[in-house]
Design a protein around this motif. Structure first.
Motif, PDB file in Angstrom:
ATOM      1  N   LYS A  71     -23.919 -76.529  43.421  1.00 30.85           N
ATOM      2  CA  LYS A  71     -24.978 -77.474  43.097  1.00 30.85           C
ATOM      3  C   LYS A  71     -25.346 -78.281  44.340  1.00 30.85           C
ATOM      4  CE  LYS A  71     -24.028 -80.092  39.606  1.00 30.85           C
ATOM      5  NZ  LYS A  71     -23.853 -81.360  38.842  1.00 30.85           N
ATOM      6  N   ALA A  99     -33.271 -78.180  35.375  1.00 28.83           N
ATOM      7  CA  ALA A  99     -34.394 -77.526  34.705  1.00 28.83           C
ATOM      8  C   ALA A  99     -34.267 -76.005  34.787  1.00 28.83           C
ATOM      9  CB  ALA A  99     -35.712 -77.984  35.331  1.00 28.83           C
ATOM     10  N   VAL A 100     -33.931 -75.523  35.981  1.00 28.85           N
ATOM     11  CA  VAL A 100     -33.859 -74.080  36.165  1.00 28.85           C
ATOM     12  C   VAL A 100     -32.702 -73.462  35.391  1.00 28.85           C
ATOM     13  CG1 VAL A 100     -33.342 -72.294  37.864  1.00 28.85           C
ATOM     14  CG2 VAL A 100     -35.080 -74.013  38.350  1.00 28.85           C
ATOM     15  N   PHE A 101     -31.526 -74.074  35.503  1.00 21.60           N
ATOM     16  CA  PHE A 101     -30.400 -73.497  34.791  1.00 21.60           C
ATOM     17  C   PHE A 101     -30.508 -73.713  33.287  1.00 21.60           C
ATOM     18  CE2 PHE A 101     -28.770 -73.193  39.040  1.00 21.60           C
ATOM     19  CZ  PHE A 101     -28.086 -72.000  39.011  1.00 21.60           C
ATOM     20  N   ASP A 132     -23.653 -86.904  40.729  1.00 29.34           N
ATOM     21  CA  ASP A 132     -24.494 -86.784  41.928  1.00 29.34           C
ATOM     22  C   ASP A 132     -25.985 -86.762  41.607  1.00 29.34           C
ATOM     23  OD1 ASP A 132     -23.615 -84.161  40.773  1.00 29.34           O
ATOM     24  OD2 ASP A 132     -25.213 -83.467  42.095  1.00 29.34           O
ATOM     25  N   CYS A 133     -26.306 -86.849  40.351  1.00 28.41           N
ATOM     26  CA  CYS A 133     -27.692 -86.642  39.943  1.00 28.41           C
ATOM     27  C   CYS A 133     -28.399 -87.982  39.721  1.00 28.41           C
ATOM     28  CB  CYS A 133     -27.709 -85.829  38.656  1.00 28.41           C
ATOM     29  SG  CYS A 133     -29.321 -85.186  38.235  1.00 28.41           S
ATOM     30  N   LYS A 134     -29.452 -88.187  40.494  1.00 27.10           N
ATOM     31  CA  LYS A 134     -30.166 -89.455  40.369  1.00 27.10           C
ATOM     32  C   LYS A 134     -30.897 -89.560  39.031  1.00 27.10           C
ATOM     33  CE  LYS A 134     -29.948 -89.890  45.169  1.00 27.10           C
ATOM     34  NZ  LYS A 134     -30.003 -88.962  46.284  1.00 27.10           N
ATOM     35  N   LEU A 137     -23.941 -76.080  33.436  1.00 22.55           N
ATOM     36  CA  LEU A 137     -23.791 -77.416  34.009  1.00 22.55           C
ATOM     37  C   LEU A 137     -23.318 -78.359  32.908  1.00 22.55           C
ATOM     38  CD1 LEU A 137     -27.193 -77.710  35.948  1.00 22.55           C
ATOM     39  CD2 LEU A 137     -24.956 -77.284  36.946  1.00 22.55           C
ATOM     40  N   PRO A 138     -22.461 -79.301  33.245  1.00 25.17           N
ATOM     41  CA  PRO A 138     -21.955 -80.235  32.229  1.00 25.17           C
ATOM     42  C   PRO A 138     -23.083 -81.017  31.546  1.00 25.17           C
ATOM     43  CG  PRO A 138     -21.268 -80.880  34.459  1.00 25.17           C
ATOM     44  CD  PRO A 138     -21.854 -79.526  34.550  1.00 25.17           C
ATOM     45  N   MET A 143     -19.934 -71.817  34.096  1.00 26.70           N
ATOM     46  CA  MET A 143     -20.160 -73.040  34.871  1.00 26.70           C
ATOM     47  C   MET A 143     -20.407 -72.724  36.355  1.00 26.70           C
ATOM     48  SD  MET A 143     -19.775 -76.329  33.579  1.00 26.70           S
ATOM     49  CE  MET A 143     -19.369 -77.024  31.955  1.00 26.70           C
ATOM     50  N   GLN A 174     -42.060 -74.760  35.031  1.00 25.60           N
ATOM     51  CA  GLN A 174     -40.900 -74.060  34.486  1.00 25.60           C
ATOM     52  C   GLN A 174     -40.857 -72.668  35.088  1.00 25.60           C
ATOM     53  OE1 GLN A 174     -38.281 -74.485  32.444  1.00 25.60           O
ATOM     54  NE2 GLN A 174     -38.640 -76.698  32.434  1.00 25.60           N
ATOM     55  N   PRO A 175     -39.931 -72.426  36.003  1.00 21.81           N
ATOM     56  CA  PRO A 175     -39.969 -71.177  36.757  1.00 21.81           C
ATOM     57  C   PRO A 175     -39.720 -69.941  35.897  1.00 21.81           C
ATOM     58  CG  PRO A 175     -38.323 -72.722  37.614  1.00 21.81           C
ATOM     59  CD  PRO A 175     -38.765 -73.216  36.292  1.00 21.81           C
ATOM     60  N   LYS A 199     -29.010 -78.399  46.241  1.00 22.66           N
ATOM     61  CA  LYS A 199     -29.694 -79.664  46.470  1.00 22.66           C
ATOM     62  C   LYS A 199     -29.932 -79.909  47.960  1.00 22.66           C
ATOM     63  CE  LYS A 199     -28.602 -82.158  42.232  1.00 22.66           C
ATOM     64  NZ  LYS A 199     -28.231 -83.463  41.650  1.00 22.66           N
ATOM     65  N   LEU A 214     -37.493 -73.307  42.784  1.00 21.77           N
ATOM     66  CA  LEU A 214     -36.657 -74.443  42.422  1.00 21.77           C
ATOM     67  C   LEU A 214     -37.362 -75.762  42.740  1.00 21.77           C
ATOM     68  CD1 LEU A 214     -33.816 -74.968  41.308  1.00 21.77           C
ATOM     69  CD2 LEU A 214     -32.955 -74.949  43.630  1.00 21.77           C
ATOM     70  N   SER A 261     -28.868 -85.788  48.941  1.00 22.80           N
ATOM     71  CA  SER A 261     -28.476 -84.775  47.953  1.00 22.80           C
ATOM     72  C   SER A 261     -27.410 -85.284  47.002  1.00 22.80           C
ATOM     73  CB  SER A 261     -27.958 -83.527  48.669  1.00 22.80           C
ATOM     74  OG  SER A 261     -26.713 -83.807  49.296  1.00 22.80           O
ATOM     75  N   GLY A 262     -26.767 -86.389  47.393  1.00 18.42           N
ATOM     76  CA  GLY A 262     -25.724 -86.936  46.528  1.00 18.42           C
ATOM     77  C   GLY A 262     -24.351 -86.336  46.769  1.00 18.42           C
ATOM     78  N   MET A 318     -32.760 -77.902  49.105  1.00 19.42           N
ATOM     79  CA  MET A 318     -34.025 -78.504  48.676  1.00 19.42           C
ATOM     80  C   MET A 318     -34.429 -79.645  49.610  1.00 19.42           C
ATOM     81  SD  MET A 318     -33.453 -78.494  44.542  1.00 19.42           S
ATOM     82  CE  MET A 318     -34.981 -79.302  44.105  1.00 19.42           C
ATOM     83  N   CYS A 371     -34.391 -83.558  37.396  1.00 16.53           N
ATOM     84  CA  CYS A 371     -33.497 -82.721  38.208  1.00 16.53           C
ATOM     85  C   CYS A 371     -33.917 -81.258  38.108  1.00 16.53           C
ATOM     86  CB  CYS A 371     -32.049 -82.879  37.750  1.00 16.53           C
ATOM     87  SG  CYS A 371     -30.906 -81.769  38.590  1.00 16.53           S
ATOM     88  N   ARG A 372     -34.251 -80.681  39.252  1.00 19.65           N
ATOM     89  CA  ARG A 372     -34.760 -79.317  39.259  1.00 19.65           C
ATOM     90  C   ARG A 372     -33.663 -78.283  39.004  1.00 19.65           C
ATOM     91  NH1 ARG A 372     -38.989 -76.893  39.393  1.00 19.65           N
ATOM     92  NH2 ARG A 372     -38.621 -77.632  37.307  1.00 19.65           N
ATOM     93  N   VAL A 373     -32.480 -78.571  39.506  1.00 19.92           N
ATOM     94  CA  VAL A 373     -31.376 -77.648  39.262  1.00 19.92           C
ATOM     95  C   VAL A 373     -31.125 -77.555  37.761  1.00 19.92           C
ATOM     96  CG1 VAL A 373     -28.941 -77.202  39.666  1.00 19.92           C
ATOM     97  CG2 VAL A 373     -30.332 -78.169  41.492  1.00 19.92           C
ATOM     98  N   CYS A 390     -23.944 -85.788  35.333  1.00 20.71           N
ATOM     99  CA  CYS A 390     -23.547 -85.415  36.690  1.00 20.71           C
ATOM    100  C   CYS A 390     -23.606 -86.650  37.580  1.00 20.71           C
ATOM    101  CB  CYS A 390     -24.484 -84.347  37.257  1.00 20.71           C
ATOM    102  SG  CYS A 390     -24.575 -82.845  36.288  1.00 20.71           S
TER     103      CYS A 390
END
Lengths: 155, 155
Positions: free
Chosen positions: A7, B115-117, B104-106, B91-92, A1, A141-142, A11, A136, A36-37, A14, B111-113, B102
């Motif tokens: 996180k 997607a990457v993870f 904090d996630c709109k 990530l949960p 985790m 898709q990186p 954000k 990011l 960023s939240g 970004m 969400c790019r974070v 999450c």
DNA sequence: AAAAACTTGATTAACATGGTCGATTCTAGC
DNA sequence: GCTAGAATCGACCATGTTAATCAAGTTTTT
């Protein structure tokens, strides 16, 4: 985790990178928090860490705020993870920066658990060190750059 | 970081698999503790977990002990990690078994974070689900079956 | 019957996580 | 040079997890 703190850090970076690409005005902590939240008071600590590490710069007082001062292509995800979360290794005996011998381990050289997780870890490191803040932020898709193929081991 | 508890679990399983391959007598908890390096009292809980999950069996009283009752090829490292450490997702919002949104996630979809993870995670899952206790015990590099190749993305 | 060994549940100390709070220091602009 | 606005700093706190330990069971074999 990965932690919530990391996180938030990603954000926030970004958000600042986004602003940097647009015009370049420093952002107040409150605005970064909103976008960023992250909770404002908590974000203070995070931005401080990022600043001390040289990723962002700050100005105090009126017209103050934070802004990215490093090229997003030069900021790897691994750097941020290490900065905020600390060492990433799955076992203490696999960390370069924070090495610690395992008490329960008779011989590190022949430890099978270590060998197996070392394998995972080096693949992970390879990927996460090469991924940047710029990656990011792009829509693609990186990890497409990598291909993980299973090779049938003639069994 | 994988927990100490999981490491003990893996080592204990290796000890029992070793004994199983040799003759098949059940091992006293104390002997498993010695051979795996785990504290006896702590190991009790671990073996209980492994038993309840059906990996090992136990016999009480004189001549009692624990023994592996499942084929080491059928025990993946992922099963043990999930059993002892809990969900493995970074990530949960990426966990199937323990999904949590999450706060904090709109928007999760963009969400790019995430997607990457998510990319890392699926590569990791692919590897760790296919690795078994049997692989853990063989001398070779078990991850040789996978080849991680970086593909230059014509930049 | 007694010894050996598993089983269970409670308890513990230490640390990490995710915050919050109050006070302080700096800076632009009037 | 005052003041409002902003970053900065350090202390604090609530909760949960980790890695154990302990006491008191229960079960089975000899």
């Amino acid at each position: 985790m990965i932690t919530q703190k990391t996180k938030y850090a990603l954000k926030s970076l970004m958000v600042m990178a986004d602003e940097m690409a647009r015009d370049g005005t420093a952002l107040r902590i409150e605005e970064i928090a909103e976008r960023s939240g992250a909770p404002k008071r908590f974000l203070e600590h995070i931005l401080l860490d990022l600043k001390r590490a040289g990723f962002i710069g700050s100005r105090r007082g009126r017209k103050g705020g934070y802004e990215l001062i490093k090229n997003p292509r030069r900021i790897s995800i691994a750097m941020i993870l290490r900065l905020i979360d600390g060492p990433m290794a799955p076992l203490p005996c696999l960390s370069r920066k924070a090495y610690q011998r395992c008490e329960d381990c008779k011989d590190e050289e022949t430890c099978r658990v270590r060998a197996v997780f070392g394998g995972f870890y080096s693949a992970y490191i390879l990927m996460i060190e090469s991924l940047t803040l710029a990656d990011l932020m792009e829509d693609s898709q990186p990890l497409e750059r990598f291909s993980l193929s299973e090779v049938a081991a003639g069994e």
